[in-house]
Design an enzyme around this catalytic site. Structure first.
Site, PDB file in Angstrom:
ATOM      1  N   GLY A  12       0.824  -1.217   0.000  1.00 48.15           N
ATOM      2  CA  GLY A  12       0.000   0.000   0.000  1.00 48.15           C
ATOM      3  C   GLY A  12       0.851   1.257   0.000  1.00 48.15           C
ATOM      4  CG  ASP A  13       0.549   3.807   2.328  1.00 51.65           C
ATOM      5  OD1 ASP A  13      -0.568   4.333   2.219  1.00 51.65           O
ATOM      6  OD2 ASP A  13       0.904   3.125   3.309  1.00 51.65           O
ATOM      7  CE  LYS A  16      -3.070   1.466  -4.207  1.00 53.55           C
ATOM      8  NZ  LYS A  16      -3.163   1.862  -2.819  1.00 53.55           N
ATOM      9  N   GLY A  40      -5.905   5.825   2.054  1.00 52.31           N
ATOM     10  CA  GLY A  40      -5.648   7.260   2.063  1.00 52.31           C
ATOM     11  C   GLY A  40      -4.733   7.590   0.922  1.00 52.31           C
ATOM     12  CG  HIS A  41      -5.537   7.869  -2.826  1.00 49.96           C
ATOM     13  ND1 HIS A  41      -5.925   6.609  -3.197  1.00 49.96           N
ATOM     14  CD2 HIS A  41      -6.567   8.681  -3.071  1.00 49.96           C
ATOM     15  CE1 HIS A  41      -7.152   6.667  -3.634  1.00 49.96           C
ATOM     16  NE2 HIS A  41      -7.568   7.908  -3.586  1.00 49.96           N
ATOM     17  CD  GLN A 223      -6.762  -0.991   2.226  1.00 49.93           C
ATOM     18  OE1 GLN A 223      -7.556  -1.671   1.588  1.00 49.93           O
ATOM     19  NE2 GLN A 223      -7.095   0.172   2.724  1.00 49.93           N
ATOM     20  CG  ASP A 303       7.295   8.282  11.392  1.00 51.20           C
ATOM     21  OD1 ASP A 303       6.752   9.210  10.761  1.00 51.20           O
ATOM     22  OD2 ASP A 303       8.201   8.444  12.231  1.00 51.20           O
ATOM     23  CG  LEU A 331      13.545   6.699 -10.445  1.00 54.76           C
ATOM     24  CD1 LEU A 331      13.929   5.302  -9.955  1.00 54.76           C
ATOM     25  CD2 LEU A 331      13.586   6.729 -11.977  1.00 54.76           C
TER      26      LEU A 331
HETATM   27  P1  IMP Z   1      -7.035  -2.414   8.737  1.00 53.84           P
HETATM   28  O1  IMP Z   1      -7.175  -2.338   7.253  1.00 53.84           O
HETATM   29  O2  IMP Z   1      -7.351  -1.118   9.427  1.00 53.84           O
HETATM   30  O3  IMP Z   1      -7.754  -3.578   9.324  1.00 53.84           O
HETATM   31  O4  IMP Z   1      -5.478  -2.679   9.057  1.00 53.84           O
HETATM   32  C1  IMP Z   1      -4.836  -3.883   8.691  1.00 53.84           C
HETATM   33  C2  IMP Z   1      -3.414  -3.632   8.203  1.00 53.84           C
HETATM   34  O5  IMP Z   1      -3.461  -2.987   6.932  1.00 53.84           O
HETATM   35  C3  IMP Z   1      -2.578  -2.712   9.100  1.00 53.84           C
HETATM   36  O6  IMP Z   1      -1.230  -3.158   9.072  1.00 53.84           O
HETATM   37  C4  IMP Z   1      -2.692  -1.363   8.443  1.00 53.84           C
HETATM   38  O7  IMP Z   1      -1.602  -0.519   8.742  1.00 53.84           O
HETATM   39  C5  IMP Z   1      -2.690  -1.777   6.981  1.00 53.84           C
HETATM   40  N1  IMP Z   1      -3.344  -0.804   6.108  1.00 53.84           N
HETATM   41  C6  IMP Z   1      -4.670  -0.574   5.992  1.00 53.84           C
HETATM   42  N2  IMP Z   1      -4.899   0.373   5.072  1.00 53.84           N
HETATM   43  C7  IMP Z   1      -3.717   0.734   4.569  1.00 53.84           C
HETATM   44  C8  IMP Z   1      -3.302   1.651   3.543  1.00 53.84           C
HETATM   45  O8  IMP Z   1      -4.101   2.328   2.873  1.00 53.84           O
HETATM   46  N3  IMP Z   1      -1.961   1.713   3.316  1.00 53.84           N
HETATM   47  C9  IMP Z   1      -1.076   0.967   3.985  1.00 53.84           C
HETATM   48  N4  IMP Z   1      -1.406   0.113   4.943  1.00 53.84           N
HETATM   49  C10 IMP Z   1      -2.713  -0.012   5.232  1.00 53.84           C
END
Ligand code: IMP
Length: 427
Positions: A12-13, A16, A40-41, A223, A303, A331
């Site tokens: 994730g992150d 996108k 979150g983007h 994600q 973080d 990059l």
């Molecule tokens: P949940 O989605 O809140 O149940 O969290 C489950 C796992 O997914 C945790 O490790 C979160 O930090 C991770 N996670 C959920 N949404 C994101 C995202 O948009 N980006 C990165 N990690 C995420």
């Protein structure tokens, strides 16, 4: 019938929003198919920066219809405040469509998420605390509340009471919390019904008709691949399917309709929350990636953990998603390193392993085997074509492409909307 899936190829992150930007005005529908306001983007439009959690990025483009598909879990209070925040900034949100089959995150799901994490102690997942897991659990347990239930008070009351029956036992007897009153929850949910009504639609029908009419539909995953409930680093995952198949179930579109699957890949790796991460750095390089890359969660402000690029993961993402392309982001963050290590395989119990092990214990023991590529020091943010990049940056991209198993069709060289090199068109 151009249906494209855009998803994170790592944890994730990956950025996108940038890829959606590149497709810009050519997309007729942008669809979220899973997850909720755990995503979150950040999307940059002109000098304006927007942080979106639940809404699809297409909400910012006047020509585009944003869609929240049946596979998404919706917190109505978050949705309405995200909408009013955009309205205050002059963004027209009236085209939004929400599936009547999407499940609702209620206050008790948020409470359950938080107490369950606290109860897990050292073994916690590090969830975003937004109620995502408990809402999907109720969906699978067939005690969930759907958007359409808001329009039948008697059904809604029965369903909330049924869901709280067991949960209140857990909250009071196991977690030592106060019980939640069903009538208060019902009242709160009914309070959202009228405001949401104009948006609720049969999104499956709308999307399939759009594809019949040759409209461009973009399915936007939240994600990333390694956070997928089936294909990720279980149990340190989210509770839905960000992988490509999730677009079909989460939007009601058959796999034969999908023409392109684009994996967003950061030029290095990050992860939020707990769980294995073989290339994670605990030194000044990790700190520098975090600082230069601005690696702080848009949703939680946490973080992000940072590490070098992991080609084993990229290959895995190609495989489980059937990726046709990669969009390599950030990059420019790597500019200035003399040498850049790239993980090409793992060492597990003394053996070299080329592919992601299916066993959780093996993955926990995986040590990265690095190849080191020469870095570059020139500013690349003004590069408009691949040949504008310094030779070493070109070689870094080519090496990643060769290791990852799909062509890199675009490269992000800076945070701005136009700081992107397009190699092959996505449409
Ligand atoms: P949940 O989605 O809140 O149940 O969290 C489950 C796992 O997914 C945790 O490790 C979160 O930090 C991770 N996670 C959920 N949404 C994101 C995202 O948009 N980006 C990165 N990690 C995420």
């Amino acid at each position: 019938m151009p249906a494209l899936v855009l998803l994170g190829a790592q944890w994730g992150d990956e950025g996108k929003g940038k890829a959606t930007d590149l497709l810009g005005g050519s997309v007729d529908y942008v669809v979220r198919y899973q997850g909720g306001n755990n995503a979150g983007h950040t999307v940059v439009v002109g000098d304006q920066k927007y942080a979106l959690h639940l809404l699809p990025s297409g909400i910012l483009s006047p020509s585009c219809t944003p869609v929240i598909g049946n596979g998404v879990v919706v917190d109505p209070s978050v949705l309405l405040s995200e909408l009013s925040g955009l309205n205050e900034r002059g963004v027209d949100t009236s085209k939004l469509l929400i599936s009547g089959n999407a499940h609702i995150i209620t206050p008790y799901h948020v409470s359950m998420d938080k107490v369950a994490e606290r109860f897990l102690g050292k073994r916690k997942i590090g969830t975003t605390g937004r109620g995502i897991g408990p809402t999907y659990a109720d969906k699978i347990n067939r005690v969930g509340i759907r958007v359409q239930d808001l329009y039948d008070e008697s059904i809604l009351t029965q369903k909330v009471e049924a869901a709280l029956d067991v949960k209140n036992q857990m909250l009071t007897k196991l977690y030592n919390r106060r019980a939640i009153a069903a009538d208060q929850v019902v009242e709160e949910l009914l309070g959202y019904a009228e405001q949401l009504k104009p948006y609720v639609a049969d999104t499956v029908l709308v999307l399939n008709q759009a594809l019949e009419d040759d409209k461009v539909v973009l399915f936007e995953g939240g994600q990333g691949t390694l956070l997928d409930i089936d294909h990720g680093t279980y149990p340190f995952v989210t509770s839905s399917n960000p992988t490509a198949g999730g677009a079909c179930t989460g939007a009601g579109v058959g796999p034969t309709k999908i023409s392109r699957v684009i994996g967003i890949l950061k030029a290095y790796t990050t992860r939020v929350g707990a769980g294995p991460f073989p290339t994670e750095l605990f030194d000044e390089d990790g700190e520098a990636l975090r600082r230069i890359g601005g690696e702080r969660g848009v949703t939680t402000g946490r973080d992000r953990r940072c590490g070098w690029f992991d080609a084993v993961i990229a290959r895995y993402a190609t495989r489980v998603n059937g990726l046709t392309d990669f969009f390599l982001t950030k990059l420019d963050v790597l500019t200035g390193w003399e040498q850049i290590p790239v993980c090409v395989a793992y060492e597990i119990d003394g053996k070299r392993v080329e592919e992601l092990p299916y066993s959780q214990s093996d993955f926990h023991h995986a040590k990265p085997i690095y190849e080191t590529l020469p870095g570059w020091s020139e500013d690349i943010t003004k590069a408009k074509s691949f040949s504008d990049l310094p030779k070493n940056a070109q070689n870094y991209v080519k090496a990643l492409e060769e290791m990852s198993g799909a062509p890199i069709s675009a490269i992000g060289v800076g945070p701005g909307r136009d700081e992107t090199i397009e190699i092959n068109s996505f449409l």
